[in-house]
Design a protein around this motif. Structure first.
Motif, PDB file in Angstrom:
ATOM      1  N   MET A 345       5.170 -15.385 -13.899  1.00 29.48           N
ATOM      2  CA  MET A 345       5.843 -15.819 -15.131  1.00 29.48           C
ATOM      3  C   MET A 345       7.241 -15.231 -15.266  1.00 29.48           C
ATOM      4  O   MET A 345       8.060 -15.755 -16.032  1.00 29.48           O
ATOM      5  N   GLN A 346       7.537 -14.153 -14.559  1.00 32.46           N
ATOM      6  CA  GLN A 346       8.859 -13.547 -14.651  1.00 32.46           C
ATOM      7  C   GLN A 346       9.887 -14.231 -13.749  1.00 32.46           C
ATOM      8  O   GLN A 346      11.062 -13.848 -13.754  1.00 32.46           O
ATOM      9  N   ARG A 347       9.463 -15.223 -12.979  1.00 27.61           N
ATOM     10  CA  ARG A 347      10.390 -15.929 -12.088  1.00 27.61           C
ATOM     11  C   ARG A 347      11.349 -16.807 -12.898  1.00 27.61           C
ATOM     12  O   ARG A 347      11.121 -17.110 -14.072  1.00 27.61           O
ATOM     13  N   ASP A 348      12.401 -17.227 -12.243  1.00 25.00           N
ATOM     14  CA  ASP A 348      13.376 -18.114 -12.873  1.00 25.00           C
ATOM     15  C   ASP A 348      12.707 -19.427 -13.261  1.00 25.00           C
ATOM     16  O   ASP A 348      11.809 -19.920 -12.568  1.00 25.00           O
ATOM     17  N   TYR A 349      13.159 -19.992 -14.385  1.00 27.94           N
ATOM     18  CA  TYR A 349      12.518 -21.205 -14.890  1.00 27.94           C
ATOM     19  C   TYR A 349      12.506 -22.329 -13.855  1.00 27.94           C
ATOM     20  O   TYR A 349      11.500 -23.029 -13.677  1.00 27.94           O
ATOM     21  N   LYS A 350      13.603 -22.532 -13.148  1.00 27.54           N
ATOM     22  CA  LYS A 350      13.694 -23.640 -12.204  1.00 27.54           C
ATOM     23  C   LYS A 350      12.663 -23.484 -11.101  1.00 27.54           C
ATOM     24  O   LYS A 350      11.927 -24.430 -10.768  1.00 27.54           O
ATOM     25  N   GLU A 351      12.580 -22.285 -10.526  1.00 27.73           N
ATOM     26  CA  GLU A 351      11.599 -22.044  -9.472  1.00 27.73           C
ATOM     27  C   GLU A 351      10.175 -22.169 -10.008  1.00 27.73           C
ATOM     28  O   GLU A 351       9.295 -22.762  -9.378  1.00 27.73           O
ATOM     29  N   GLN A 380      15.070 -23.754 -27.503  1.00 28.19           N
ATOM     30  CA  GLN A 380      13.670 -24.119 -27.742  1.00 28.19           C
ATOM     31  C   GLN A 380      12.776 -23.543 -26.651  1.00 28.19           C
ATOM     32  O   GLN A 380      11.694 -23.030 -26.924  1.00 28.19           O
ATOM     33  N   LEU A 381      13.245 -23.629 -25.401  1.00 32.44           N
ATOM     34  CA  LEU A 381      12.448 -23.142 -24.275  1.00 32.44           C
ATOM     35  C   LEU A 381      12.235 -21.630 -24.376  1.00 32.44           C
ATOM     36  O   LEU A 381      11.131 -21.130 -24.118  1.00 32.44           O
ATOM     37  N   GLU A 382      13.271 -20.915 -24.756  1.00 35.48           N
ATOM     38  CA  GLU A 382      13.128 -19.471 -24.904  1.00 35.48           C
ATOM     39  C   GLU A 382      12.147 -19.127 -26.016  1.00 35.48           C
ATOM     40  O   GLU A 382      11.348 -18.195 -25.901  1.00 35.48           O
ATOM     41  N   ALA A 386       9.605 -17.272 -23.945  1.00 33.51           N
ATOM     42  CA  ALA A 386      10.094 -15.891 -23.858  1.00 33.51           C
ATOM     43  C   ALA A 386       9.137 -14.903 -24.508  1.00 33.51           C
ATOM     44  O   ALA A 386       8.968 -13.778 -24.027  1.00 33.51           O
ATOM     45  N   SER A 387       8.492 -15.293 -25.623  1.00 38.13           N
ATOM     46  CA  SER A 387       7.566 -14.372 -26.284  1.00 38.13           C
ATOM     47  C   SER A 387       6.404 -14.016 -25.369  1.00 38.13           C
ATOM     48  O   SER A 387       5.919 -12.875 -25.375  1.00 38.13           O
ATOM     49  N   ALA A 388       5.961 -14.984 -24.554  1.00 37.08           N
ATOM     50  CA  ALA A 388       4.886 -14.698 -23.600  1.00 37.08           C
ATOM     51  C   ALA A 388       5.392 -13.785 -22.493  1.00 37.08           C
ATOM     52  O   ALA A 388       4.710 -12.826 -22.094  1.00 37.08           O
ATOM     53  N   LYS A 389       6.582 -14.057 -21.980  1.00 40.45           N
ATOM     54  CA  LYS A 389       7.132 -13.247 -20.896  1.00 40.45           C
ATOM     55  C   LYS A 389       7.390 -11.811 -21.354  1.00 40.45           C
ATOM     56  O   LYS A 389       7.104 -10.857 -20.628  1.00 40.45           O
TER      57      LYS A 389
END
Length: 680
Positions: A345-351, A380-382, A386-389
């Motif tokens: 989950m810590q990876r870049d969004y695109k990957e 919106q995506l953050e 982001a709260s989960a990450k």
């Protein structure tokens, strides 16, 4: 019924009795002191004849007879005295008056040892009259004493006592606690019999009330002695874990199949086993991943419990579900562990999106996130992810990764073929971090425990509000038929409401069949008082006026254990109610008693306990190696999947190019064929 005329007549009779007492005393003085009266010229012929006739009755033949008769008449007159009652009469002082009066009255005969006649007469009468008056004064004052003692039981303790279970009721599942209780001022022996622990047991009490020492430790020891498998949450590791471990060592014969003992402890890795709570073999469908995801996220963000259903709460839960299920499907769950989930989950969004989109089963879950990413809706995506990450990043610890990535045992505690006693330990200093992980262990274990045809099992949760389990109410409601006994330890109802929300806290409080509580205050004390119920209590009142005193008694229903009394319970003193079953009915379910622990025996037992064994020597290098290995595996997974996807795209691109080159040639051939008819 008394009337005014009756009272007046009674008073006249009493006054006449007292006057007759004085008359007898006066005749006595005249007869025995006649020489002195003659010398004072206080005699007369008619008086002598009257007194002589009275003396022939024989009452005045001695000195003591007339005095005692006069004293008897005085006592009769005092018995009927009814004056205004007083509560502050000094009984001791009035008793001294009466005692001194009796001495003077009865010993006035000593005056005859004087030589002078006049002196004898004066001293004899003075002592008798003084004694008579002292007796009269003390007697009248004592008659005003209020005989009804309203302040005998200031705190109404005896009136609020009630009969309790004194017989030991035991079966193969029960937990029995010896007690002593008060019944109308007498201390009696009794028992608290939890004969049906499968209906749930709630243990409450403020810190120091004795929840663990007087109740929970007995649940652990007695259930292990009766062959229960057990899952134990030890908030202050290893207080309860040592008890469970040593009790199991001494009672292995109680199990048809020898059980194994496992410990999860993040502070001392050498004394901790390793277990993967996201074991892919135990996740049958995506709903299991959803439940695990919800447990983790709500455990990390306790304020979300009251906001379940909100968009920004459900979004990170859905995204975490997608990641967990992806790793479950990837190479048959080879990397399906919580540390791998955190790193992925810590990876870049695109990957990340390119990798997890390859699993079709989670396409519905991740479509909103992919759409937001493709439309550059970064804010919106953050907000969604982001709260989960951020929450999961708090779990990125080598110690946690080491324990969570192993596979020393499974969480099927009550498996008949492999029975277990599992203890998971928390640390109050690291509650925010460890609580979410331990909640995941508990959630997965309970799902595996609550099945048919398993061994009887005991779930013990000390300081239950420090962990989160979303369906504890359904567990208590449904696990009874599967022989699962649940014990919850809490400090106060308000604590449960704070961590679980009002609705779920009230369900937990109301659904539990057995409840035992030490000192609690506020709403918890009121609820317990109402739950225990009311008993018939006597009430007494006194009305005092200038003429008379009236006393009235009545009985009415009132709380057996008022909330104020629950707020003032001593350590080791408990109130509550037990639940029975059709085979073992219990008539007296309520109790207010002191649990009896043999402190000396328990101290000797604890001194003989073996320390927790070293399972495997673990050093920092081993932990760091496991930590780095997980990071490499996730990096390799992403790289492999991206490479594979790139090759697929390149292959599709070549096919597309060949198709484009082939299309003009086909058109040319078709045009030649179509031109022949024209040339013809």
């Amino acid at each position: 019924m008394q009337t005014g005329e009756d009272i007046t007549a009674l008073r006249k009779i009493l006054d006449m009795t007292r006057l007759f007492s004085l008359f007898v005393l006066a005749i006595h003085f005249y007869i025995c002191l006649y020489p002195a009266f003659a010398g004072w010229n206080w005699t007369a012929g008619i008086t002598d004849r009257i007194v002589g006739n009275i003396a022939r009755t024989g009452l005045f033949n001695s000195l003591m007879k007339p005095k005692l008769f006069a004293l008897l008449l005085l006592g009769i007159s005092l018995v009927g005295v009814k004056g205004r009652k007083e509560e502050k009469i000094d009984v001791k002082k009035q008793s001294i008056y009466i005692s001194c009066g009796l001495l003077l009255y009865l010993l006035n005969g000593l005056a005859f040892y004087c030589s002078a006649v006049n002196t004898v007469a004066v001293l004899y009468m003075l002592m008798a009259v003084s004694g008579y008056l002292l007796i009269l004064t003390g007697g009248v004052r004592l008659s005003r004493l209020l005989k009804v003692k309203l302040d005998k039981d200031v705190f109404n303790k005896e009136n609020e006592t009630f009969p309790q279970q004194e017989e030991l009721l035991e079966n193969e599942y029960s937990v029995n606690l010896p007690t002593e209780y008060n019944l109308k001022g007498r201390v009696r022996k009794g028992w608290i019999n939890f004969i049906n622990p499968f209906r749930g047991l709630l243990v409450s009490g403020t810190p120091g009330a004795g929840k663990s020492y007087f109740v929970i430790r007995h649940v652990i020891t007695q259930h292990i002695k009766k062959g229960f498998t057990m899952f134990l949450y030890d908030f202050k590791y290893d207080d309860l874990t040592r008890i469970a471990y040593n009790t199991l060592l001494n009672n292995l014969s109680a199990y048809p199949v020898r059980p194994k003992f496992f410990v999860i402890n993040f502070d001392d890795l050498s004394r901790s086993h390793r277990c993967n709570p996201l074991d892919p073999a135990d996740m049958e469908d995506i709903s299991d991943a959803t439940e695990a995801s919800r447990t983790i996220m709500l455990g990390l963000n306790r304020d979300w419990i009251k906001k379940q259903g909100d968009f920004f709460v459900e979004s990170p839960i859905n995204f975490l579900t997608a990641v967990i299920w992806y790793l479950k499907k990837y190479r048959d769950g080879r990397y399906c562990t919580l540390p791998h989930v955190i790193e992925l989950m810590q990876r870049d969004y695109k990957e990340l999106f390119e990798v997890i989109r390859m699993e079709k089963e989670i396409e519905v879950l991740i479509n909103p996130f992919v759409s937001a990413f493709q439309n550059n809706a970064t804010d919106q995506l953050e907000g969604q992810i982001a709260s989960a990450k951020i929450g999961l990043a708090r779990l990125s610890s080598p110690q946690l990764y080491y324990v969570l990535s192993g596979n020393d045992f499974t969480l099927d505690v009550n498996n008949p073929k492999e029975p277990k006693v599992i203890c998971v330990g928390n640390n109050p200093a690291k509650l925010q971090t460890y609580g979410a992980v331990l909640s995941l262990y508990i959630s997965r274990a309970i799902k595996l425990v609550n099945r048919k045809h398993q061994r009887k099992c005991s779930l013990v949760f000390d300081e239950f509000p420090t962990i989160f389990f979303n369906s504890i109410d359904s567990l208590i409601a449904t696990a009874r038929s599967n022989k699962v006994a649940t014990t919850l330890g809490i400090q106060d109802f308000s604590q449960l409401k704070k961590d679980y929300g009002r609705d779920q806290a009230e369900v937990i409080m109301n659904i539990v069949g057995n409840i035992v509580s030490g000192q609690v205050t506020g709403d918890t004390a009121k609820q317990l008082s109402e739950r225990i119920g009311k008993i018939v209590q006597e009430r007494q009142s006194v009305s005092i006026n200038s003429d008379d005193t009236s006393t009235s008694k009545s009985s009415q229903l009132d709380f057996a254990v008022p909330a104020a009394k629950i707020s003032a319970l001593s350590s080791g003193e408990f109130v509550g109610m037990v639940a029975d079953d059709p085979d073992n009915p219990v008539e007296l379910k309520s109790f207010h008693a002191r649990v009896i622990n043999d402190h000396a025996a328990l101290k000797l037992e604890e001194d003989s306990y073996r320390p927790m064994p070293v399972i495997k020597e673990v050093n920092e290098d081993m932990v760091e190696a496991a930590y780095q290995k997980i990071k490499r595996e996730v990096a390799d997974l992403v790289a492999d999947e991206l490479t594979k996807q790139k090759k697929v795209q390149e292959a599709m691109g070549v096919q597309h190019a060949d198709h484009q080159q082939e299309e003009p040639a086909v058109k040319k051939r078709n045009s030649k064929k179509s031109s022949k008819p024209w040339s013809a």
